[in-house]
Design an enzyme around this catalytic site. Structure first.
Site, PDB file in Angstrom:
ATOM      1  N   SER A   5       0.656  -1.179   0.026  1.00 45.98           N
ATOM      2  CA  SER A   5      -0.047  -0.125  -0.288  1.00 45.98           C
ATOM      3  C   SER A   5       1.193   1.063  -0.246  1.00 45.98           C
ATOM      4  O   SER A   5       1.982   1.071  -0.043  1.00 45.98           O
ATOM      5  CB  SER A   5      -0.420   0.077   1.370  1.00 45.98           C
ATOM      6  OG  SER A   5      -1.234   1.110   0.714  1.00 45.98           O
ATOM      7  N   TYR A  45      -2.798  -1.397  10.283  1.00 45.27           N
ATOM      8  CA  TYR A  45      -2.389  -1.687   8.406  1.00 45.27           C
ATOM      9  C   TYR A  45      -0.611  -0.734   8.508  1.00 45.27           C
ATOM     10  O   TYR A  45      -0.308  -1.663   7.734  1.00 45.27           O
ATOM     11  CB  TYR A  45      -3.097  -0.677   8.441  1.00 45.27           C
ATOM     12  CG  TYR A  45      -3.174  -0.657   6.972  1.00 45.27           C
ATOM     13  CD1 TYR A  45      -4.164  -1.951   6.472  1.00 45.27           C
ATOM     14  CD2 TYR A  45      -2.700  -0.405   6.254  1.00 45.27           C
ATOM     15  CE1 TYR A  45      -4.786  -1.760   5.398  1.00 45.27           C
ATOM     16  CE2 TYR A  45      -3.090  -0.245   4.794  1.00 45.27           C
ATOM     17  CZ  TYR A  45      -3.473  -1.348   4.012  1.00 45.27           C
ATOM     18  OH  TYR A  45      -4.128  -0.961   2.862  1.00 45.27           O
TER      19      TYR A  45
END
Ligand code: NAD
Length: 264
Positions: free
Chosen positions: A146, A159
């Protein structure tokens, strides 16, 4: 028509019943690649999805269940891929979840769940896919990290930690396979309008009493200079390139596709 450059290969795309995983599975199927689809969802819907991909692209596509936050499920999935489906040539570690909370309020079980799926599952699937790839002398491992694998945001500690970990694991995997026909790379998307992001838009609409359009514009405005979402098709094309001979020497990179997010 797209050339069937991946004819006869088998790709396992984790978390491919939805969103980015599904986009990448379709991009590979367009190139003739057989597929193992994995992820959650209602059984009838998944069966129709798998049949429609197989029919439309004339490939073999099967669904294999498995909760990839559990090591035993990953081991079972990888064993079925090797024993029943002939072995994984292309492994796309894509399944992922998000939890948004400040660190001091972050529920410990959500931390564990995010790390288990977004980071540890990548390690387990990789360690189990590598022996077959080494035997066949060819392989592609693509880890969906990401923009949060490269930079951080507040309230996404698990995350961000997991995705930075995935970028590091990608580099180590690339080094350990550097003299082989196996490559490992990470793709680092910015905002993509999938169910994972829709949940964050819904929360924002509720908290701020704003419209869906306003919530989307805010989300993009804060991070993504292009002011446009990345599409699952664009990420599929990047994954397909990483599987091509042109990418034989692309090794250990964390490739941003983020509308300029990490250029700032
Ligand atoms: P999504 O929610 O649409 O899809 C997630 C997929 O993972 C689904 O198929 C779901 O069923 C599956 N899944 C969830 N938990 C699972 C589990 N325990 N075991 C097996 N499968 C499971 O989300 P998405 O946005 O398509 O995200 C896919 C990946 O892309 C994730 O790793 C995510 O972190 C990453 N990503 C997304 C964005 C974005 O903006 N959407 C940006 C950067 C990175």
């Amino acid at each position: 028509m797209t050339e069937r450059t991946l004819q006869g290969k088998l790709a396992l795309v984790t978390g491919s019943t939805s969103g980015i995983g599904l986009g990448m599975a379709i991009a590979l199927a367009r190139r003739g690649c057989n597929l193992v689809i994995n992820g959650f969802g209602d059984a009838g819907g998944i069966a129709r999805l798998v049949a429609s991909i197989a029919g439309e692209h004339s490939v073999q596509a099967v669904f294999e269940s498995g909760d990839l936050s559990k090591v035993a499920d990953i081991e079972n999935l990888m064993k079925r891929c090797a024993d029943v489906h002939g072995g994984v040539d292309i492994l796309i570690n894509n399944a992922g979840i998000q939890h948004v909370s400040r660190i001091e309020d972050f529920p410990v079980e959500r931390w564990d769940a995010v790390i288990a799926l977004n980071l540890s599952a990548v390690f387990h699937a990789t360690r189990l896919a590598l022996p077959g790839m080494r035997q066949r002398g060819w392989g592609r491992i693509i880890n969906i990290a990401s923009a949060h694998g490269l930079v951080a945001s507040a309230e996404k500690s698990a995350y961000v930690a997991a995705k930075h970990g995935v970028v590091g694991l990608t580099k180590t995997t690339a080094l350990e396979t550097a003299t082989t026909g196996i490559t490992c790379n990470a793709i680092c998307p910015g905002w993509v309008l999938t169910p994972l992001v829709q949940k964050q838009i819904d929360v924002r609409m509720k908290e701020k009493s704003i419209t869906p359009e306003q919530a989307k514009a805010q989300l993009l405005g804060e991070k993504q200079p292009s002011q446009e979402f990345v599409t699952t098709e664009q990420i599929g094309e990047m994954a397909a390139f990483l599987c091509s001979p042109g990418a034989d020497q692309v090794r250990g990179v964390a490739w941003a596709i983020d509308g300029g997010w990490t250029a700032q």
